[in-house]
Scaffold this motif. Sequence first.
Motif, PDB file in Angstrom:
ATOM      1  N   GLN A  98       0.837  -1.195   0.000  1.00 48.51           N
ATOM      2  CA  GLN A  98       0.000   0.000   0.000  1.00 48.51           C
ATOM      3  C   GLN A  98       0.876   1.250   0.000  1.00 48.51           C
ATOM      4  O   GLN A  98       1.901   1.284   0.679  1.00 48.51           O
ATOM      5  N   ARG A  99       0.441   2.269  -0.705  1.00 44.19           N
ATOM      6  CA  ARG A  99       1.216   3.498  -0.812  1.00 44.19           C
ATOM      7  C   ARG A  99       0.376   4.704  -0.400  1.00 44.19           C
ATOM      8  O   ARG A  99      -0.825   4.758  -0.655  1.00 44.19           O
ATOM      9  N   ASP A 100       1.035   5.681   0.244  1.00 43.11           N
ATOM     10  CA  ASP A 100       0.337   6.908   0.587  1.00 43.11           C
ATOM     11  C   ASP A 100       0.401   7.877  -0.588  1.00 43.11           C
ATOM     12  O   ASP A 100       0.888   7.542  -1.673  1.00 43.11           O
ATOM     13  N   GLU A 101      -0.064   9.106  -0.388  1.00 51.61           N
ATOM     14  CA  GLU A 101      -0.120  10.076  -1.477  1.00 51.61           C
ATOM     15  C   GLU A 101       1.263  10.438  -2.004  1.00 51.61           C
ATOM     16  O   GLU A 101       1.418  10.833  -3.162  1.00 51.61           O
ATOM     17  N   ALA A 102       2.274  10.298  -1.159  1.00 47.26           N
ATOM     18  CA  ALA A 102       3.637  10.625  -1.575  1.00 47.26           C
ATOM     19  C   ALA A 102       4.338   9.428  -2.232  1.00 47.26           C
ATOM     20  O   ALA A 102       5.501   9.523  -2.621  1.00 47.26           O
ATOM     21  N   GLY A 103       3.644   8.312  -2.309  1.00 45.71           N
ATOM     22  CA  GLY A 103       4.218   7.121  -2.924  1.00 45.71           C
ATOM     23  C   GLY A 103       5.036   6.264  -1.989  1.00 45.71           C
ATOM     24  O   GLY A 103       5.673   5.301  -2.414  1.00 45.71           O
ATOM     25  N   ASP A 106       2.575   2.679   3.104  1.00 47.40           N
ATOM     26  CA  ASP A 106       1.617   3.112   4.129  1.00 47.40           C
ATOM     27  C   ASP A 106       1.730   2.174   5.327  1.00 47.40           C
ATOM     28  O   ASP A 106       0.940   1.263   5.506  1.00 47.40           O
TER      29      ASP A 106
END
Length: 213
Positions: A98-103, A106
Amino acid sequence: MELASYADYAVRLVNTEAPARGTDTLTSLDGAREMFGPGSQMARRLTDGDVTRLRGVRTRLRAVFEAAAEGDEVRAVDLLNALLMEFPVSPQISGHQQRDEAGRPDWHLHIADHAANSAAGYTATACMGLAVHLTGPGVDRLGICQAPPCRNAYLDTSTNRSRRYCSDRCATRANVAAYRARKRRESGSPSSPEERTGRTAEAAHESSAPADR
């Protein structure tokens, strides 16, 4: 998944039985698999022994909810602590996929499934989620439905801690029963046993419930 969300595992297990109605859906492997939900890895390893173990845990978890609903916070905590000691969890950091908005990954805490059997794994997850919920939102957020004859467990997520029923259906049924009881009193007609029970539960709740904030 946030750890507090695992508290729903406890609710699902407790509510496989409706004592007042004499119904129980946790009597077979199929019933247990339905409770675990589709795609559950633990469900694939279920055995008849797991069903028996889960039924025993269910009784103990219901006691936690009942103690909390009765305002006995210390007993609720003691009962849950006993389960946590018996069914320890194995926390693990997850988030590679899983990745957050910044890549970036997560990262979040996840409960790893290293239990000896599916019942132990489910119980450890349920108890950890309930413990996080209990120490966060609070013990008084654990409830038992007050619409007779339902005795389902629920987690109160209302803003003013005002929830009294497990579902909209039970809330509607209780409101209808209360309305009919008022009409009977106004007309001088005798009330039904269910309406009398409903009034008793309503009075008990009003005498112990905190004021709305």
